[in-house]
Design a protein around this motif. Structure first.
Motif, PDB file in Angstrom:
ATOM      1  N   LEU A 103       0.828  -1.199   0.000  1.00  0.00           N
ATOM      2  CA  LEU A 103       0.000   0.000   0.000  1.00  0.00           C
ATOM      3  C   LEU A 103       0.869   1.258   0.000  1.00  0.00           C
ATOM      4  CD1 LEU A 103      -2.807  -0.951   2.572  1.00  0.00           C
ATOM      5  CD2 LEU A 103      -3.007  -0.813   0.094  1.00  0.00           C
ATOM      6  N   LYS A 104       1.991   1.207   0.716  1.00  0.00           N
ATOM      7  CA  LYS A 104       2.886   2.365   0.778  1.00  0.00           C
ATOM      8  C   LYS A 104       3.566   2.618  -0.560  1.00  0.00           C
ATOM      9  CE  LYS A 104       4.048   1.957   5.706  1.00  0.00           C
ATOM     10  NZ  LYS A 104       5.141   1.648   6.671  1.00  0.00           N
ATOM     11  N   ASN A 105       3.834   1.544  -1.318  1.00  0.00           N
ATOM     12  CA  ASN A 105       4.614   1.666  -2.544  1.00  0.00           C
ATOM     13  C   ASN A 105       3.772   1.891  -3.800  1.00  0.00           C
ATOM     14  OD1 ASN A 105       6.999   1.227  -1.111  1.00  0.00           O
ATOM     15  ND2 ASN A 105       6.855  -0.988  -1.328  1.00  0.00           N
ATOM     16  N   ILE A 106       2.466   2.024  -3.637  1.00  0.00           N
ATOM     17  CA  ILE A 106       1.619   2.188  -4.813  1.00  0.00           C
ATOM     18  C   ILE A 106       1.928   3.493  -5.540  1.00  0.00           C
ATOM     19  CG2 ILE A 106      -0.778   2.665  -5.484  1.00  0.00           C
ATOM     20  CD1 ILE A 106      -1.614   0.517  -3.525  1.00  0.00           C
ATOM     21  N   THR A 111      -2.616   7.108  -6.248  1.00  0.00           N
ATOM     22  CA  THR A 111      -3.466   7.656  -5.191  1.00  0.00           C
ATOM     23  C   THR A 111      -4.270   8.845  -5.697  1.00  0.00           C
ATOM     24  OG1 THR A 111      -1.865   6.961  -3.516  1.00  0.00           O
ATOM     25  CG2 THR A 111      -3.485   8.614  -2.863  1.00  0.00           C
ATOM     26  N   PHE A 112      -3.595   9.734  -6.421  1.00  0.00           N
ATOM     27  CA  PHE A 112      -4.276  10.917  -6.965  1.00  0.00           C
ATOM     28  C   PHE A 112      -5.391  10.516  -7.919  1.00  0.00           C
ATOM     29  CE2 PHE A 112      -4.670  14.112 -10.360  1.00  0.00           C
ATOM     30  CZ  PHE A 112      -5.007  15.235  -9.606  1.00  0.00           C
ATOM     31  N   ILE A 113      -5.100   9.598  -8.822  1.00  0.00           N
ATOM     32  CA  ILE A 113      -6.099   9.163  -9.807  1.00  0.00           C
ATOM     33  C   ILE A 113      -7.264   8.470  -9.110  1.00  0.00           C
ATOM     34  CG2 ILE A 113      -6.530   7.660 -11.799  1.00  0.00           C
ATOM     35  CD1 ILE A 113      -3.589   8.125 -12.607  1.00  0.00           C
ATOM     36  N   ALA A 114      -6.967   7.631  -8.116  1.00  0.00           N
ATOM     37  CA  ALA A 114      -8.023   6.904  -7.394  1.00  0.00           C
ATOM     38  C   ALA A 114      -8.968   7.857  -6.675  1.00  0.00           C
ATOM     39  CB  ALA A 114      -7.398   5.928  -6.400  1.00  0.00           C
ATOM     40  N   GLU A 179      -8.662   2.568  -4.467  1.00  0.00           N
ATOM     41  CA  GLU A 179     -10.112   2.764  -4.582  1.00  0.00           C
ATOM     42  C   GLU A 179     -10.869   1.854  -3.622  1.00  0.00           C
ATOM     43  OE1 GLU A 179     -12.846   1.132  -7.715  1.00  0.00           O
ATOM     44  OE2 GLU A 179     -12.498   3.120  -8.559  1.00  0.00           O
ATOM     45  N   ASP A 180     -10.414   0.603  -3.485  1.00  0.00           N
ATOM     46  CA  ASP A 180     -11.053  -0.324  -2.544  1.00  0.00           C
ATOM     47  C   ASP A 180     -11.018   0.236  -1.125  1.00  0.00           C
ATOM     48  OD1 ASP A 180     -11.627  -2.088  -4.538  1.00  0.00           O
ATOM     49  OD2 ASP A 180     -10.023  -3.503  -4.077  1.00  0.00           O
ATOM     50  N   VAL A 181      -9.867   0.776  -0.734  1.00  0.00           N
ATOM     51  CA  VAL A 181      -9.723   1.347   0.611  1.00  0.00           C
ATOM     52  C   VAL A 181     -10.662   2.541   0.778  1.00  0.00           C
ATOM     53  CG1 VAL A 181      -8.137   2.454   2.230  1.00  0.00           C
ATOM     54  CG2 VAL A 181      -7.340   0.558   0.805  1.00  0.00           C
ATOM     55  N   ILE A 182     -10.744   3.394  -0.269  1.00  0.00           N
ATOM     56  CA  ILE A 182     -11.616   4.574  -0.209  1.00  0.00           C
ATOM     57  C   ILE A 182     -13.074   4.153  -0.082  1.00  0.00           C
ATOM     58  CG2 ILE A 182     -12.485   6.545  -1.533  1.00  0.00           C
ATOM     59  CD1 ILE A 182      -9.679   6.766  -2.785  1.00  0.00           C
ATOM     60  N   ILE A 183     -13.499   3.185  -0.918  1.00  0.00           N
ATOM     61  CA  ILE A 183     -14.900   2.744  -0.925  1.00  0.00           C
ATOM     62  C   ILE A 183     -15.274   2.114   0.420  1.00  0.00           C
ATOM     63  CG2 ILE A 183     -16.551   1.150  -1.970  1.00  0.00           C
ATOM     64  CD1 ILE A 183     -15.831   3.586  -3.704  1.00  0.00           C
ATOM     65  N   ILE A 184     -14.398   1.258   0.947  1.00  0.00           N
ATOM     66  CA  ILE A 184     -14.676   0.607   2.230  1.00  0.00           C
ATOM     67  C   ILE A 184     -14.771   1.638   3.345  1.00  0.00           C
ATOM     68  CG2 ILE A 184     -13.713  -0.958   3.979  1.00  0.00           C
ATOM     69  CD1 ILE A 184     -12.482  -2.535   1.599  1.00  0.00           C
ATOM     70  N   SER A 185     -13.892   2.642   3.306  1.00  0.00           N
ATOM     71  CA  SER A 185     -13.926   3.695   4.324  1.00  0.00           C
ATOM     72  C   SER A 185     -15.195   4.534   4.196  1.00  0.00           C
ATOM     73  CB  SER A 185     -12.686   4.588   4.197  1.00  0.00           C
ATOM     74  OG  SER A 185     -11.502   3.830   4.346  1.00  0.00           O
ATOM     75  N   LEU A 186     -15.590   4.877   2.966  1.00  0.00           N
ATOM     76  CA  LEU A 186     -16.814   5.641   2.740  1.00  0.00           C
ATOM     77  C   LEU A 186     -18.049   4.856   3.176  1.00  0.00           C
ATOM     78  CD1 LEU A 186     -16.266   7.394  -0.732  1.00  0.00           C
ATOM     79  CD2 LEU A 186     -16.533   8.493   1.507  1.00  0.00           C
ATOM     80  N   LEU A 187     -18.026   3.545   2.936  1.00  0.00           N
ATOM     81  CA  LEU A 187     -19.140   2.699   3.363  1.00  0.00           C
ATOM     82  C   LEU A 187     -19.299   2.750   4.882  1.00  0.00           C
ATOM     83  CD1 LEU A 187     -21.356   0.593   2.861  1.00  0.00           C
ATOM     84  CD2 LEU A 187     -19.575  -1.181   2.930  1.00  0.00           C
TER      85      LEU A 187
END
Length: 419
Positions: A103-106, A111-114, A179-187
């Motif tokens: 996750l750190k090395n992505i 991150t910006f695009i996601a 995006e998965d992390v963002i969606i799960i957090s938003l959920l």
């Protein structure tokens, strides 16, 4: 005399056969029906070379209470239990694909695009659903569902095309992870807010703070404890101890998340992230995947069973519209943000096409999240199910032919320059 003997022998047998079945017997009966129908549909799907998720959803629709003339299962509530377990195991194994170091090395570009893609698609979906007259929370959860990109479908298609080592592939996968992390957090935030029914700035702020605190706490504290504990259990070389131990981590963090009014999916996902940091990651994944597959199937079946197909005429047109909105929003936001990051035209086009498909397992998790807290209308889940079926069917073709078309354009551009 002989008839009396026969009667004495046969009566207990007949009484047992025609007796009212117990709750445990009904559960076994329902489970048998579920697995038999699912097996048949999975075989048909395999023969037709279609994704298994479609087979499971259709199997659920066939056995569910909304399919005439009658329901093939007795206890519909048991499906909710299976679905909850399926969500936890599904997100746990997905989380195992993304250790903290990965996750750190992505990278900042992904991150910006996601962030641009997820927020842009969410806002576009919300604007369209509000214009179509949907209720406020229906719009929120539908918008979240169309913001999801199916990482599983993307990986399988690119693997079949032999493009896993393409430059755009690494970017696509990195964006999908973020995006998965963002969606799960938003959920987690939406469920917390929807549970209170209050969308004040204070409530939203508290929900976001709680989610961030949980994630940061799980990563900082958990990364120092969980991997070491998993490795300690792994040194016993006892598979049973290992799988029980990691499942304890998954359900434990899911329970903590639940008690904090955060989605169990969030807890399970980060449990997988933590276990992925151990040396026993691959062994754990091998052991957990078959269990995940069974309960994930039950999750998709439960989603299908909860769909009221009589509502199909009402939501099929909005479902198609939202699939198109998702495709256009995802492609345009990814293309624009990729070009803003000074990425090449070909890479930007491939990335936009690769991430343009919506749906998948997380879309259904998002939709069911609204159902679980009683925030959404009855048509939201079947609508997202219809969207998932549509997008799951067309996504492989969109990615396959979209990338081929992009490569053809690139070759023509090179030939034009050479000429």
């Amino acid at each position: 005399m002989e008839s009396d003997i026969i009667s004495q022998v046969s009566r207990p047998i007949l009484d047992k056969v025609f007796a009212t079945p117990s709750t445990s017997e009904l559960i076994v009966q329902d489970f048998a029906v579920i697995m038999i129908i699912a097996s048949i549909m999975a075989l048909i799907s395999y023969k037709l070379k279609q994704p298994m998720i479609m087979a499971y959803i259709i199997a659920g629709m066939l056995i569910g209470p909304h399919t005439p003339p009658f329901s093939l299962i007795v206890n519909v509530d048991i499906l909710h239990v299976f679905a909850e377990i399926g969500i936890i195991l599904l997100l746990f194994v997905i989380g195992m694909e993304f250790p903290i170091e990965k996750l750190k090395n992505i990278g900042k570009k992904a991150t910006f695009i996601a962030v641009v893609e997820a927020s842009g698609t969410f806002m576009a979906g919300f604007a369209v659903t509000q214009a179509m007259g949907f209720a406020f929370f229906d719009s929120l959860f539908l918008s979240l569902a169309i913001s999801v990109t199916s990482t599983v479908i993307i990986m399988r298609v690119l693997e079949e095309l032999g493009m896993l080592k393409d430059e755009a592939t690494y970017l696509v996968i990195g964006i999908a992870v973020i995006e998965d992390v963002i969606i799960i957090s938003l959920l987690a935030v939406l469920q917390s807010v929807a549970a209170t029914g209050n969308l004040s700035i204070t409530e939203v702020g508290v929900s976001i703070t709680l989610v961030i605190a949980f994630i940061v706490g799980a990563i900082i504290v958990g990364s120092k404890v969980i991997p070491r504990c998993v490795d300690l259990v792994g040194r016993t070389n006892h598979d049973e101890l290992l799988i029980i131990g990691v499942l304890g981590v998954a359900f434990g963090l899911a329970f903590i998340a639940f008690r904090l009014d955060i989605s169990v999916a969030t807890g399970a996902f980060f449990a997988g992230v933590l276990v992925a940091g151990s040396r026993m990651r691959m062994a754990t994944k091998v052991l957990a995947t078959p269990i995940r597959d069974m309960f994930a199937a039950l999750f998709f079946i439960s989603v299908g069973a909860l769909m009221d197909i009589k509502l199909l005429p009402m939501f099929i047109v909005p479902a198609v519209i939202l699939v198109l909105v998702s495709f256009v929003a995802k492609f345009s936001t990814v293309w624009a943000s990729a070009r803003a990051q000074k990425l090449g035209k070909v890479t930007s086009l491939k990335t936009g096409v690769g991430l343009s498909s919506s749906g998948g397992e997380l879309a259904l998790v998002a939709a069911k999240g609204g159902v679980d807290v009683g925030a959404t209308s009855s048509f939201v889940l079947p609508m997202v199910g219809a969207m998932t079926i549509i997008s799951t069917f067309i996504s492989p073709y969109v990615i396959k032919y979209g990338w081929k078309f992009t490569e053809r354009l690139a070759r023509k551009e090179v030939e034009g320059k050479d000429g």
